[in-house]
Design an enzyme around this catalytic site. Structure first.
Site, PDB file in Angstrom:
ATOM      1  N   CYS A 118      67.983  21.160  42.948  1.00 41.79           N
ATOM      2  CA  CYS A 118      68.532  19.853  43.380  1.00 41.79           C
ATOM      3  C   CYS A 118      70.048  19.827  43.076  1.00 41.79           C
ATOM      4  O   CYS A 118      70.539  19.588  43.535  1.00 41.79           O
ATOM      5  CB  CYS A 118      67.487  18.916  44.078  1.00 41.79           C
ATOM      6  SG  CYS A 118      65.770  19.781  45.122  1.00 41.79           S
ATOM      7  N   GLY A 172      69.173  12.874  27.452  1.00 44.45           N
ATOM      8  CA  GLY A 172      69.189  13.894  27.121  1.00 44.45           C
ATOM      9  C   GLY A 172      70.403  15.066  27.161  1.00 44.45           C
ATOM     10  O   GLY A 172      71.482  14.738  27.163  1.00 44.45           O
TER      11      GLY A 172
END
Length: 438
Positions: free
Chosen positions: A265, A258
């Site tokens: 995080c 992707g």
């Protein structure tokens, strides 16, 4: 048990609500008066499935909100520090808020207390918290016993309630049997059938959080590297993914190609671990590469647009589906959409964007100075657009009406930054379908 949770951000609010759901008396503390007043009314500042209902069902029964830290920890057995640890200019975690809370705890505690680092913090933070609390106690001239514990969170945004209520593991780092016993008592209702608690020393617990997030980030960057190679050699990364994911040693999670990872995080923790390595005179080349690959990946879709339409995008309009860094959250921190949209607009393009939950975050924070047109539905974003860019894999984007898309776009072009569709799913000929790694 009587619990104080300092910080009502993502981790603090989810933790407080889930502890309250199990019957503990939980008081959540925050310095933001307006936020606390809204929480007292059951108004939730973030989108997380199931959280609003849980807060409202326990409000003023087992779950309370206040700005008064002293009142919250007066008779608390455990105090969780769940404030932010933003990334500093050098990539390290900024501990000013954690240590400020530690000082306030030392200034106000009235008896024996377990102080828990729930925030994501670098190795050695517990030592600093202990020193800070002790210094405040010494200044008061009192000698209350306290225990410092590391209890990192492993919550996935969009599934945080489920993760907390049914954890695959609970990591506890402590140096006293009393602390281990009390933390096991607190968490035991969450894993009645199987003991999911993993106990260890404090520094190992602190390291576990960074290691876990960096491992997952590594899988993502690795797969994106493979995707970019696949494009160049004529392979299909979607088929490669199935081929390697079927290996039980690898698995299918976090190997979807992707436009890069984002969120609160992974980006921050990867850089913090890299900085930690530098501080102990170790060059973490693999971790550095994970970050470099991700930064490059965030603009791959924008580059594909440029490859098709040229550097000058003046007069072009692009529909964007998805702004949040992942589905089921309104969190846009380090979302690839931010970088892709800015790349398009700086070349003169217009952008019409839709996201089920993150539009407000985009308007007031992450794209507040960027001239984006926000719309109320995914199809409205398509009006007059040259192409569609799919940047977040929300469920409502999975099976759209492709005939409707074709009618509204100037050309039948889709740039799929999440490889959500397959070419055979498109209902008619004449589509230009651009994926990553194909």
């Amino acid at each position: 048990m009587r619990i104080a949770v300092i910080g009502t951000g993502y981790v603090g609010l989810v933790s407080g609500a889930c502890f309250a759901e199990m019957g503990n008396k939980v008081t959540c503390v925050d310095v933001n008066t307006e936020k606390i007043e809204k929480l007292k009314q059951g108004v939730i500042p973030i989108y997380e499935p199931g959280l609003e209902e849980m807060v409202q069902s326990n409000l003023a029964k087992t779950l309370f909100f206040t700005t008064d830290l002293a009142e919250a920890i007066k008779d608390a057995e455990i105090a969780f520090i769940a404030v932010g640890t933003p990334m500093g200019d050098d990539g390290s975690a900024d501990l000013q808020y954690v240590l400020s809370v530690a000082q306030a705890i030392g200034e106000t505690m009235q008896g024996e207390l377990i102080v828990v680092d729930k925030s994501t913090v670098p190795v050695g933070t517990a030592d600093k918290v202990r020193t800070t609390v002790q210094a405040a106690l010494d200044k008061r001239g009192v000698s209350y016993k306290f225990h410092v514990v590391s209890n990192p969170e492993f919550l996935k945004e969009g599934k945080a309630i489920e993760d907390f209520m049914k954890p695959d593991r609970v990591v506890i780092g402590a140096d006293s049997e009393f602390a281990f016993k009390k933390m096991k008592e607190l968490y035991s209702p969450f894993y009645i059938q199987n003991d999911r608690m993993i106990t260890m020393d404090i520094r190992s617990a602190e390291m576990t959080k960074y290691a876990a997030n960096t491992m997952l980030a590594t899988k993502i960057s690795f797969m994106n590297e493979i995707a970019n190679i696949c494009e160049r050699v004529g392979a299909d990364v979607n088929k490669v993914r199935i081929g390697i994911g079927s290996d039980s040693r690898i698995g299918f999670s976090f190997i979807y190609p992707g436009c890069g990872y984002g969120g609160s995080c992974f980006p921050k923790d990867v850089l913090a671990l890299k900085k930690l390595a530098e501080e102990v005179d170790y060059k973490a080349e693999l971790i550095e590469s994970v970050d470099n690959v991700n930064n490059r990946q965030k603009i791959v879709i924008a580059q594909k647009v440029v490859n098709k339409y040229g550097e000058d995008l003046s007069g072009r309009t692009f529909a964007v589906w998805g702004l949040s860094f992942k589905p089921e959250t309104d969190d846009m921190r380090e979302a690839p959409a931010i970088y892709i949209i800015k790349e398009l607009i700086k070349r003169g393009a217009k952008v019409q964007a839709y996201d089920p939950k993150a539009v407000h975050e985009a308007k007031v924070c992450y794209l507040k100075d960027v001239p984006v047109t926000y719309v109320e539905s995914k199809y409205e974003a398509l009006k007059g657009a040259d192409a569609l860019l799919l940047l977040t894999e929300w469920k409502e984007f999975r099976v759209p009406d492709f005939d409707e898309i074709a009618k509204m776009l100037k050309e039948k072009v889709i740039f799929d930054g999440r490889n959500q569709y397959n070419a055979f799913e498109l209902p008619s000929k004449g589509w230009e379908y651009v994926q990553i790694g194909v």
